[in-house]
Design an enzyme around this catalytic site. Structure first.
Site, PDB file in Angstrom:
ATOM      1  N   PRO A   2     -43.622 -31.329-109.059  1.00 38.11           N
ATOM      2  CA  PRO A   2     -44.671 -30.834-109.959  1.00 38.11           C
ATOM      3  C   PRO A   2     -44.235 -30.898-111.417  1.00 38.11           C
ATOM      4  CG  PRO A   2     -44.464 -29.410-108.057  1.00 38.11           C
ATOM      5  CD  PRO A   2     -43.321 -30.374-107.985  1.00 38.11           C
ATOM      6  N   GLU A   3     -45.179 -31.283-112.274  1.00 37.32           N
ATOM      7  CA  GLU A   3     -44.892 -31.377-113.703  1.00 37.32           C
ATOM      8  C   GLU A   3     -45.110 -30.023-114.364  1.00 37.32           C
ATOM      9  OE1 GLU A   3     -44.520 -34.737-115.204  1.00 37.32           O
ATOM     10  OE2 GLU A   3     -44.537 -35.611-113.204  1.00 37.32           O
ATOM     11  N   LYS A  51     -40.532 -25.924-115.998  1.00 32.59           N
ATOM     12  CA  LYS A  51     -40.981 -26.023-114.614  1.00 32.59           C
ATOM     13  C   LYS A  51     -40.653 -24.755-113.824  1.00 32.59           C
ATOM     14  CE  LYS A  51     -40.429 -31.045-114.539  1.00 32.59           C
ATOM     15  NZ  LYS A  51     -39.812 -32.197-113.854  1.00 32.59           N
ATOM     16  N   ARG A 250     -34.861 -41.379-109.785  1.00 30.13           N
ATOM     17  CA  ARG A 250     -36.302 -41.168-109.743  1.00 30.13           C
ATOM     18  C   ARG A 250     -36.976 -42.533-109.810  1.00 30.13           C
ATOM     19  NH1 ARG A 250     -37.959 -36.178-111.175  1.00 30.13           N
ATOM     20  NH2 ARG A 250     -39.850 -36.825-110.103  1.00 30.13           N
TER      21      ARG A 250
END
Length: 284
Positions: A2-3, A51, A250
């Site tokens: 999640p950003e 975050k 990533r």
């Protein structure tokens, strides 16, 4: 993962549901906090920090939770069936007479005195969506490691907090920057950071995340999730590669034409195609 905008929206909704209310049920289903009972505590506020989500109580304690890759908070009317996942995935329950906030697969769950929050989030850089956002400080931190790949530097929460992989790849595309470009070689670093922040601001009040202005599935992103599909600008197939330190890679999408390298980039850049050399076109 999640950003920051996802956490921002979740914190906003949690704050609306819990702020000023006293918990009739407060369970933390993680081994180190299994004996803690938060029932009777009054919630002062719920705020995001990058975050991380911070639930602050009037008794001077703060509950920190982090989504990592698969965590989430779900909010239900009291008595409504929980539908966020199996019961064994529940890590926290904060319930009032009206609302039940259920945390699934949460990570980094910690309860500390509010005065000691810096132990948990003090290492973070300026929060992209925070009220104290400081562009100059974020740029200073980014430039402190001039040889770092820009795609890695943007995700380092010690530089600036909140940007995730989606906004990394989309802002790099929109600014025409190759993901493996050195920080020192980014022509306009401030414009790149500002573009990422603008995208997050546009999306923070809704669960859908669109960087193109189109909310339709398949039309909402420029490069993310589009390996092999034609670039929306030039038609060149989008590439996919792994970027980042070993065990922390990533996936990274980019257009080899719109984001052609304008300076030497890391020769270890990986395209995600074993046995093939990386595709490192140069600008013309």
């Amino acid at each position: 993962m999640p950003e920051g905008d996802t956490v921002w929206l979740a914190a906003k909704r949690m704050h609306t549901a819990l702020a000023g209310a006293t918990l009739r049920r407060g369970e933390l289903r993680v081994p180190q906090l299994a004996a803690v009972d938060l029932a009777g505590a009054t919630v002062r506020e719920v705020v995001p920090r990058g975050k991380h989500m911070l639930t602050r109580f009037t008794d001077g304690r703060t509950l920190r939770t982090h989504y990592r890759m698969d965590g989430s908070w779900h909010i239900y009317r009291h008595g409504t069936r929980w539908r966020g996942g199996p019961a064994f995935a529940v890590r926290a329950v904060l319930a009032t007479d009206e609302w039940e906030c259920v945390g699934y697969r949460l990570h980094d769950v910690a309860l500390v005195p509010t005065s000691e929050e810096d132990r948990l989030v003090g290492h973070l850089g300026p929060d992209v969506l925070g009220p104290d956002w400081d562009l100059d400080e974020a740029l200073r931190r980014l430039r402190a490691t001039p040889d770092e790949q820009i795609g890695v530097a943007l995700l380092d929460q010690r530089n600036l907090a909140g940007i995730g992989n989606l906004y990394k790849v989309e802002s790099l595309f929109l600014c025409g920057v190759h993901p493996w470009t050195r920080v020192a070689d980014v022509a306009d670093l401030a414009a790149l950071v500002d573009r990422a922040r603008t995208l997050m601001l546009v999306n923070r009040d809704r669960p859908e995340q669109s960087t193109t202005g189109d909310l339709r599935r398949g039309s909402d992103h420029w490069v993310a999730g589009r390996k092999g599909r034609p670039c929306r600008r030039c038609g060149t197939p989008i590439l996919l590669g792994d970027q980042g330190p070993d065990l922390q890679e990533r996936v990274t999408w980019w257009c080899p034409r719109c984001q052609a390298a304008r300076s030497p980039i890391d020769p270890r850049a990986r395209t995600g195609e074993p046995g093939r050399p990386p595709m490192l076109p140069t600008a013309t």
